[in-house]
Design a protein around this motif. Structure first.
Motif, mmCIF file in Angstrom:
data_model
loop_
_atom_site.group_PDB
_atom_site.id
_atom_site.type_symbol
_atom_site.label_atom_id
_atom_site.label_comp_id
_atom_site.label_asym_id
_atom_site.label_seq_id
_atom_site.Cartn_x
_atom_site.Cartn_y
_atom_site.Cartn_z
ATOM 1 N N GLY A 8 0.796 -1.222 0.000
ATOM 2 C CA GLY A 8 0.000 0.000 0.000
ATOM 3 C C GLY A 8 0.822 1.261 0.000
ATOM 4 N N ASN A 9 0.385 2.225 0.827
ATOM 5 C CA ASN A 9 0.984 3.551 0.853
ATOM 6 C C ASN A 9 1.714 3.782 2.172
ATOM 7 O OD1 ASN A 9 -0.189 4.219 -1.696
ATOM 8 N ND2 ASN A 9 -2.138 4.610 -0.659
ATOM 9 N N ASP A 50 -2.703 -0.239 3.441
ATOM 10 C CA ASP A 50 -3.268 -0.640 2.152
ATOM 11 C C ASP A 50 -4.757 -0.335 2.193
ATOM 12 O OD1 ASP A 50 -4.110 -1.785 -0.183
ATOM 13 O OD2 ASP A 50 -3.113 -3.712 0.141
ATOM 14 N N LEU A 96 -2.851 2.741 -6.476
ATOM 15 C CA LEU A 96 -2.085 3.153 -5.302
ATOM 16 C C LEU A 96 -1.195 4.346 -5.646
ATOM 17 C CD1 LEU A 96 -0.982 -0.402 -4.104
ATOM 18 C CD2 LEU A 96 -2.651 1.084 -2.953
ATOM 19 N N ASP A 97 -0.595 4.951 -4.619
ATOM 20 C CA ASP A 97 0.316 6.066 -4.848
ATOM 21 C C ASP A 97 1.682 5.597 -5.316
ATOM 22 O OD1 ASP A 97 -1.692 7.713 -3.948
ATOM 23 O OD2 ASP A 97 -0.915 7.828 -1.894
ATOM 24 N N LYS A 112 -0.050 -6.960 -3.154
ATOM 25 C CA LYS A 112 -0.632 -5.673 -3.500
ATOM 26 C C LYS A 112 0.372 -4.522 -3.340
ATOM 27 C CE LYS A 112 -4.151 -2.936 -4.470
ATOM 28 N NZ LYS A 112 -4.853 -2.942 -5.747
ATOM 29 N N GLY A 113 0.799 -3.959 -4.462
ATOM 30 C CA GLY A 113 1.675 -2.805 -4.449
ATOM 31 C C GLY A 113 3.120 -3.097 -4.119
ATOM 32 N N ASN A 165 -2.639 -6.827 -10.409
ATOM 33 C CA ASN A 165 -3.213 -5.807 -9.526
ATOM 34 C C ASN A 165 -4.724 -5.729 -9.684
ATOM 35 O OD1 ASN A 165 -2.793 -3.600 -7.577
ATOM 36 N ND2 ASN A 165 -3.627 -2.329 -9.224
#
Length: 901
Positions: A163-164, A182, A251-252, A270-271, A306
């Protein structure tokens, strides 16, 4: 230690989990010998779940520190703890459960869960690795939003999770702490954590909607010069998914991390994608053209997950092909588009055909034998004992072909509409293969009123490779051609145990066909209201007929164009008809296929002669067909390299009644050498014409030229000409890239004379001993060499650079020998099979997942000639009887013995 009793899991027994776990907070205090994990879960009883439903959490190799519910610690009698589960009874409908546990990353040789590699921390949670990190509902239909806190000593400055990035700080005790969040619900198999001393390359790109996103590739310090291609591939994948499917990064940031100890190729967390370093690191000196292509493909595959796998995921592991088959199809299309990018229409069609050929070659070498063997299963299996054993060519590659058939039936625009509908219905959900087909069917029925995909769904529940028999009848007086297609697919694998009344239903097979006249010109076909060169016939019953009018003379059929379905075609072409198709078919794939059929017939005839003790002799007409392909100026180099490549021994074995790998190896080698002798001038011209001076580029055109040049070199070397060895030695000495260096070295160690080949091997290792990926190439080259025996393989295992603990190194030596060395592995004395058994058991003690993949080498033992079959069976029985065998290996060898062909 006794072998664990296997438990069979059945798809029909699926039940929803009785609790939702919408929020999870994980806090890690990272230490190699003992990492403490605090898992705080918000748990809600699902509507319809019984008030007495227990919260059953999975766990393996964990030390429990404490359990609490709603802030109160539970006493030891307040829960049930076993080696594999933690069970809580009497929970309120809504609760906060906190579990503190410890795991031992440095002792984790399975590379599942949290482990240490190269002094850094990594995770691998698919399929059931999260249970080695903390107790949890380790199943894909439990989707949660994660907030993760990582704390570690200063020697681990890089701390990453999904995530971020939310916060970073230094703690009073000197450790670093970071928080990640996330925002998207995900199953725990998509959780990831990386901590260590890493460097990175990054770029910021603007998405289609105008957002700035950060893309990063992490690797060991000093390797950052080798990550440029990986980062560029990630940018291309992002742009392609936006333009082809309208799917944008959500996501960022998006991160890729390279690790040298990894069971798989890569993982789509994820990410935060964690990759085998072999699919990240590349430069001209250390990576081949195939490496570059593989990196781009795998990065695309994991990025595309993704959406097809992460945003919409699997309800249960039986649905694995829902994400993997679909995403393999997407990465194949991405690679084909990248290969064709910037080319004119004709060149682009050829480039896409090259990619299609490569994919079909891989399918036939790996998946067709699987479909014909004891491990045969549908792309959606009905049962398993160990889910790690079902990451198979059937689920991935055949799964992709089933997706491709839907694309063929709907067309590009229709398939895109179906994908849009799939995401509209299921974004954020854990769903089934049936849900995907239903979305596609909603478009198909609009295109074809009165028809549906009910028959097509059988691809998901039946195993085996259908055979389609083609009959062509021509009525000269009526100027009409009638084509009859008849399909059959007998029971395979576990289906054989279903009883004599079990009958498999017909498949829905899209079968693309063209007709050529006797001069090789395409005949126009009237089909479904249009005049076309290629007609798509939809076979949905056991046998169907189609008629084509205005066909003046008996045509030559061009069948299964572009490999429109994963089937075997039975049609009795004459050699003259195959030569005509090979020379003139307007469909590049079908043209390649005709040449491969000619070569297959030739090699199988030579193998028969070898078995019968007759003198081997190549057919003049075949040599001339190869000459025509080699010298056709209209064909680009990449296509000619594929068209002139002899069928693999694995593909050829599928055509033998009783498989005899040594006979096939002798036959292929004889034909390679004979082609080199009889076409010496033409191969030398191809070698000279396809040099690639100047700076290295992995682009399709120069890569294709190198492929043809190096194919020519291998044929010239096989012919035993001294001039050829001079060319190989010169290429090895002056090569400006790893592709040419490896090609020359391979030709030298397989066909070279004198001391130079061994001197070159020694020098190669001395130059690259500090590069693990190149050392893998060095081992693999020797393991598969024609002269390598079991004794040679054992000697290589004593080399200081060899270790069984590293999957890449084990694959480079052990797997290469057992899977790709026909002479050494299949020696009549059975020594190869004894070696295989020994290595399976040694790997099983360290890493059962890797051991199970090696165990697959003897799947089809019962189809071999008796002199090989008997020692193969003995080796399988030896492994199955071993005390302490893992579930992974036990399932493989048991099925091999019980469900033999």
């Amino acid at each position: 230690m006794r072998t664990e009793t296997p438990v069979t899991v059945y798809r029909k027994d699926y039940q929803p989990y009785p609790y939702d776990i919408p929020e999870v907070a994980l806090a890690f205090d990272l230490a190699p010998d003992a990492t403490e994990v605090r898992c705080t879960m918000h748990v809600q009883r699902r509507p319809g779940a019984g008030a007495d439903a227990a919260l059953i959490l999975d766990g393996e190799e964990l030390e429990l520190v404490s359990v609490g519910v709603n802030g109160k610690a539970l006493p030891a009698g307040g829960y049930e703890l076993s080696a594999h589960s933690l069970v809580l009874h009497g929970l309120p409908d809504d609760a906060t459960v906190e579990i503190v546990s410890r795991c031992k990353p440095s002792a984790n040789s399975t590379l599942m869960g949290l482990y240490v590699s190269g002094g850094n921390f990594f995770t691998q949670c698919e399929a059931e690795g999260f249970r080695r990190i903390t107790w949890f509902a380790d199943r894909p239909d439990v989707m949660s939003r994660y907030r993760v806190t990582l704390r570690a000593e200063p020697q681990y400055p890089v701390l990453l999770s999904n995530g971020n990035l939310i916060a970073t700080r230094q703690l009073p005790d000197g450790r670093n702490e970071v928080e990640w969040e996330d925002p998207f619900p995900k199953p725990c198999y998509l959780f990831a954590l990386v901590a260590g001393n890493l460097t990175h390359r990054e770029t910021t790109v603007k998405t289609a909607s105008g957002r700035d996103v950060l893309l990063q590739v992490y690797s060991d310090p000093g390797s950052e010069t080798k990550t440029e291609w990986a980062l560029d591939s990630l940018v291309r994948a992002l742009r392609w998914d936006e333009s082809r499917f309208g799917l944008e990064l959500d996501l960022d940031r998006f991160m890729i991390v390279a690790v040298h100890d990894f069971n798989m190729g890569a993982m789509e967390n994820k990410g935060l994608n964690i990759f085998n370093a072999a699919y990240v690191l590349a430069d001209a000196d250390t990576a081949t053209d195939a490496n570059y292509e593989g990196i781009e493909s795998v990065i695309g595959h994991e990025y595309f997950h993704n959406w097809t796998g992460n945003r919409v995921t699997c309800r249960d592991w039986f649905q694995l092909s829902l994400k993997e088959g679909l995403t393999v199809f997407r990465d194949q299309e991405f690679s084909a588009d990248m290969m064709a990018h910037g080319m004119d229409a004709a060149a682009a069609a050829s480039a896409r055909a090259v990619k299609r050929i490569d994919d079909v070659v891989a399918l036939r070498a790996a998946q067709f034998p699987e479909d014909a063997g004891p491990m045969a299963h549908p792309i959606r299996p009905e049962s398993y004992q160990e889910i790690g054993n079902f990451y198979t060519a059937t689920v991935y590659e055949k799964g992709a072909e089933v997706i491709r058939m839907q694309h063929t039936l709907l067309g590009e625009d229709g398939f895109r509409a179906g994908m849009d509908e799939y995401f509209r219905r299921h974004d954020g959900q854990a769903v089934t293969c049936d849900d995907f087909v239903a979305a596609m069917e909603s478009v198909y029925v609009r295109q074809h009123p009165g028809r549906d995909l009910s028959v097509f769904r059988r691809w998901y529940r039946q195993a085996g490779t259908p055979r389609v028999t083609v009959t062509l009848e021509h009525d000269a007086a009526a100027r009409r051609c009638t084509v009859t297609l008849t399909q059959a697919c007998p029971p395979v694998g576990v289906e054989k145990k279903a009883g004599p009344d079990y009958v498999k239903a017909p498949y829905h097979i899209p079968f693309a066909i063209g007709l050529l006249d006797r001069n090789g010109r395409a005949l126009p076909l009237r089909h479904e209201g249009a005049v076309v060169d290629t007609a798509l016939l939809e076979l949905t019953t056991q046998s169907q007929q189609w008629t084509f009018d205005d066909i003046a003379e008996a045509p030559v059929p061009s069948l299964l164009r572009d490999f429109s379905a994963p089937v075997i075609v039975d049609y009795d072409w004459s050699d003259e008809e195959l030569a005509l198709l090979s020379a003139h078919d307007g469909n590049p794939f079908a043209r390649w296929e005709a040449g491969q059929e000619l070569a297959t017939r030739q090699i199988l005839a030579l193998a028969d002669a070898r078995q019968a003790g007759r003198t081997l002799q190549a057919d003049t007409a075949f040599i001339e067909a190869w000459r025509a392909l080699l010298t056709d100026p209209k064909l680009d180099a990449a296509f000619r390299a594929r068209a002139l490549a002899l069928p693999s021994e694995k593909t050829l074995a599928e055509r033998m009644r009783l498989v005899d790998p040594p006979a096939l190896a002798v036959a292929r080698d004889f034909l390679r050498a004979e082609l080199g002798r009889q076409l010496e001038a033409e191969f030398r011209q191809a070698f000279d014409d396809n040099q690639t001076p100047g700076a290295y580029s992995p682009a399709p055109v120069p890569a294709g030229r190198r492929a043809l040049k190096n194919l020519a070199l291998s044929h010239l070397m096989a012919a035993g000409e001294q001039e050829a060895q001079r060319l190989a030695e010169q290429q090895y000495a002056t090569a400006g890239n790893m592709t040419d260096s490896m090609a020359a070295l391979s030709s030298l160690i397989n066909y070279g004379q004198g001391e130079f080949p061994q001197e070159a091997l020694t020098a190669f290792y001395a130059r690259w001993s500090d590069n693990p990926l190149v050392v893998d190439k060095w081992f693999a080259l020797q393991a598969a060499a024609r002269s390598t025996t079991v004794q040679t393989a054992r000697e290589l295992m004593t080399h200081p650079a060899f270790t069984l603990r590293n999957p890449n190194r084990a694959r480079a030596l052990i797997f290469q020998f057992c899977l790709n060395n026909a002479r050494g592995m299949h020696h009549p004395d059975g020594s190869g099979y004894a070696f295989w058994a020994e290595q399976v058991l040694a790997l099983d003690a360290l890493n059962p997942e890797i051991a199970a993949r090696l165990a697959r080498a003897l799947d089809n033992w019962s189809r071999f000639v008796p002199t090989l079959r008997i020692p193969m069976q003995a080796a399988l029985q030896q492994v199955r009887q071993h005390e302490g065998l893992s579930r992974n290996v036990h399932e493989i060898v048991s099925k091999a013995l019980e469900f033999a062909a």
